[in-house]
Design a protein around this motif. Sequence first.
Motif, PDB file in Angstrom:
ATOM      1  N   VAL A   1       3.749  -0.684 -10.614  1.00 42.72           N
ATOM      2  CA  VAL A   1       4.486   0.450 -10.054  1.00 42.72           C
ATOM      3  C   VAL A   1       3.788   0.841  -8.762  1.00 42.72           C
ATOM      4  O   VAL A   1       2.582   1.057  -8.739  1.00 42.72           O
ATOM      5  N   MET A   2       4.558   0.920  -7.685  1.00 45.59           N
ATOM      6  CA  MET A   2       4.020   1.352  -6.394  1.00 45.59           C
ATOM      7  C   MET A   2       4.750   2.631  -6.019  1.00 45.59           C
ATOM      8  O   MET A   2       5.971   2.622  -5.838  1.00 45.59           O
ATOM      9  N   ALA A   3       4.005   3.707  -5.937  1.00 44.77           N
ATOM     10  CA  ALA A   3       4.586   5.008  -5.670  1.00 44.77           C
ATOM     11  C   ALA A   3       4.010   5.574  -4.378  1.00 44.77           C
ATOM     12  O   ALA A   3       2.959   5.145  -3.907  1.00 44.77           O
ATOM     13  N   CYS A   4       4.723   6.545  -3.819  1.00 39.88           N
ATOM     14  CA  CYS A   4       4.273   7.126  -2.558  1.00 39.88           C
ATOM     15  C   CYS A   4       4.816   8.540  -2.426  1.00 39.88           C
ATOM     16  O   CYS A   4       5.798   8.906  -3.059  1.00 39.88           O
ATOM     17  N   CYS A   5       4.158   9.309  -1.585  1.00 40.44           N
ATOM     18  CA  CYS A   5       4.610  10.648  -1.255  1.00 40.44           C
ATOM     19  C   CYS A   5       4.246  10.903   0.205  1.00 40.44           C
ATOM     20  O   CYS A   5       3.071  10.824   0.566  1.00 40.44           O
ATOM     21  N   GLY A   6       5.235  11.164   1.006  1.00 41.89           N
ATOM     22  CA  GLY A   6       5.007  11.414   2.426  1.00 41.89           C
ATOM     23  C   GLY A   6       5.591  10.307   3.272  1.00 41.89           C
ATOM     24  O   GLY A   6       5.787   9.183   2.816  1.00 41.89           O
ATOM     25  N   ASP A   7       5.860  10.637   4.538  1.00 41.52           N
ATOM     26  CA  ASP A   7       6.533   9.675   5.416  1.00 41.52           C
ATOM     27  C   ASP A   7       5.679   8.447   5.717  1.00 41.52           C
ATOM     28  O   ASP A   7       6.121   7.312   5.551  1.00 41.52           O
ATOM     29  N   THR A   8       4.443   8.640   6.135  1.00 43.06           N
ATOM     30  CA  THR A   8       3.581   7.506   6.453  1.00 43.06           C
ATOM     31  C   THR A   8       3.206   6.705   5.204  1.00 43.06           C
ATOM     32  O   THR A   8       3.307   5.470   5.227  1.00 43.06           O
ATOM     33  N   PRO A   9       2.812   7.344   4.099  1.00 40.78           N
ATOM     34  CA  PRO A   9       2.544   6.562   2.899  1.00 40.78           C
ATOM     35  C   PRO A   9       3.767   5.765   2.422  1.00 40.78           C
ATOM     36  O   PRO A   9       3.625   4.654   1.909  1.00 40.78           O
ATOM     37  N   THR A  10       4.958   6.318   2.607  1.00 35.45           N
ATOM     38  CA  THR A  10       6.164   5.584   2.218  1.00 35.45           C
ATOM     39  C   THR A  10       6.314   4.322   3.053  1.00 35.45           C
ATOM     40  O   THR A  10       6.587   3.241   2.522  1.00 35.45           O
ATOM     41  N   LEU A  11       6.102   4.435   4.362  1.00 34.27           N
ATOM     42  CA  LEU A  11       6.164   3.249   5.215  1.00 34.27           C
ATOM     43  C   LEU A  11       5.101   2.233   4.816  1.00 34.27           C
ATOM     44  O   LEU A  11       5.358   1.016   4.800  1.00 34.27           O
ATOM     45  N   GLU A  12       3.910   2.707   4.481  1.00 35.12           N
ATOM     46  CA  GLU A  12       2.830   1.810   4.077  1.00 35.12           C
ATOM     47  C   GLU A  12       3.155   1.092   2.765  1.00 35.12           C
ATOM     48  O   GLU A  12       2.934  -0.119   2.635  1.00 35.12           O
ATOM     49  N   ILE A  13       3.688   1.824   1.793  1.00 36.83           N
ATOM     50  CA  ILE A  13       4.049   1.211   0.511  1.00 36.83           C
ATOM     51  C   ILE A  13       5.188   0.217   0.701  1.00 36.83           C
ATOM     52  O   ILE A  13       5.162  -0.887   0.139  1.00 36.83           O
ATOM     53  N   LEU A  14       6.190   0.560   1.503  1.00 38.38           N
ATOM     54  CA  LEU A  14       7.295  -0.366   1.750  1.00 38.38           C
ATOM     55  C   LEU A  14       6.813  -1.635   2.448  1.00 38.38           C
ATOM     56  O   LEU A  14       7.279  -2.739   2.141  1.00 38.38           O
ATOM     57  N   ALA A  15       5.861  -1.498   3.356  1.00 37.78           N
ATOM     58  CA  ALA A  15       5.289  -2.679   4.017  1.00 37.78           C
ATOM     59  C   ALA A  15       4.524  -3.527   3.008  1.00 37.78           C
ATOM     60  O   ALA A  15       4.652  -4.764   2.995  1.00 37.78           O
ATOM     61  N   ALA A  16       3.746  -2.883   2.148  1.00 43.07           N
ATOM     62  CA  ALA A  16       2.994  -3.627   1.134  1.00 43.07           C
ATOM     63  C   ALA A  16       3.940  -4.340   0.174  1.00 43.07           C
ATOM     64  O   ALA A  16       3.717  -5.502  -0.188  1.00 43.07           O
ATOM     65  N   VAL A  17       5.001  -3.677  -0.227  1.00 44.31           N
ATOM     66  CA  VAL A  17       5.980  -4.289  -1.129  1.00 44.31           C
ATOM     67  C   VAL A  17       6.645  -5.486  -0.454  1.00 44.31           C
ATOM     68  O   VAL A  17       6.843  -6.530  -1.078  1.00 44.31           O
ATOM     69  N   SER A  18       6.956  -5.354   0.826  1.00 48.61           N
ATOM     70  CA  SER A  18       7.552  -6.464   1.569  1.00 48.61           C
ATOM     71  C   SER A  18       6.633  -7.680   1.571  1.00 48.61           C
ATOM     72  O   SER A  18       7.080  -8.819   1.349  1.00 48.61           O
ATOM     73  N   ILE A  19       5.359  -7.456   1.796  1.00 47.39           N
ATOM     74  CA  ILE A  19       4.381  -8.556   1.797  1.00 47.39           C
ATOM     75  C   ILE A  19       4.260  -9.162   0.399  1.00 47.39           C
ATOM     76  O   ILE A  19       4.246 -10.384   0.236  1.00 47.39           O
ATOM     77  N   LEU A  20       4.174  -8.306  -0.619  1.00 44.38           N
ATOM     78  CA  LEU A  20       4.075  -8.801  -1.992  1.00 44.38           C
ATOM     79  C   LEU A  20       5.295  -9.633  -2.378  1.00 44.38           C
ATOM     80  O   LEU A  20       5.172 -10.694  -2.991  1.00 44.38           O
ATOM     81  N   ARG A  21       6.470  -9.159  -2.018  1.00 37.30           N
ATOM     82  CA  ARG A  21       7.699  -9.898  -2.357  1.00 37.30           C
ATOM     83  C   ARG A  21       7.761 -11.233  -1.628  1.00 37.30           C
ATOM     84  O   ARG A  21       8.299 -12.204  -2.152  1.00 37.30           O
ATOM     85  N   GLN A  22       7.212 -11.288  -0.428  1.00 40.04           N
ATOM     86  CA  GLN A  22       7.190 -12.537   0.332  1.00 40.04           C
ATOM     87  C   GLN A  22       6.261 -13.555  -0.326  1.00 40.04           C
ATOM     88  O   GLN A  22       6.596 -14.723  -0.440  1.00 40.04           O
ATOM     89  N   HIS A  23       5.089 -13.098  -0.765  1.00 42.50           N
ATOM     90  CA  HIS A  23       4.080 -14.009  -1.304  1.00 42.50           C
ATOM     91  C   HIS A  23       4.143 -14.184  -2.822  1.00 42.50           C
ATOM     92  O   HIS A  23       3.667 -15.194  -3.344  1.00 42.50           O
TER      93      HIS A  23
END
Length: 131
Positions: free
Chosen positions: A58-80
């Motif tokens: 589970v990857m959770a976030c709160c706030g605009d910048t943390p949301t962008l960071e989590i979405l970027a991390a999820v994108s990388i994880l889904r790629q690899h």
Amino acid sequence: MLSVVDHCLRSRNYVNVVVAGKHALPQWLTMDEAVVHCTKDRHLAVASNDQGSEPDVVMACCGDTPTLEILAAVSILRQHLPDLKIRVINVVDLMKLQSASEHPHGLSEPDYDSLFTTDKHIIFGFHGYPG
């Protein structure tokens, strides 16, 4: 932001704190979707690739910048790791993470467990003072 501010202005007998950035950011939701995200969906929006099954993480976030960071991390994880089942939870109201017995906005234990699971690792992106 408009949905959150609208909620705050309509509330009574609460102290509301809105933390907002001053820079333009991508808008992920329409206004109608934002209202659902902030109200009817218990202030927790779930966007995941677990298709309703148990996630691996589970990857959770709160706030605009943390949301962008989590979405970027999820994108990388889904790629690899394309087979990794990831549940992404965006928390709008931090008080939802309190127990319902401790805060009127809090989630019940079954609701919390259904979102965050009872036995999976949770990575929570948040820029704030923890204590």
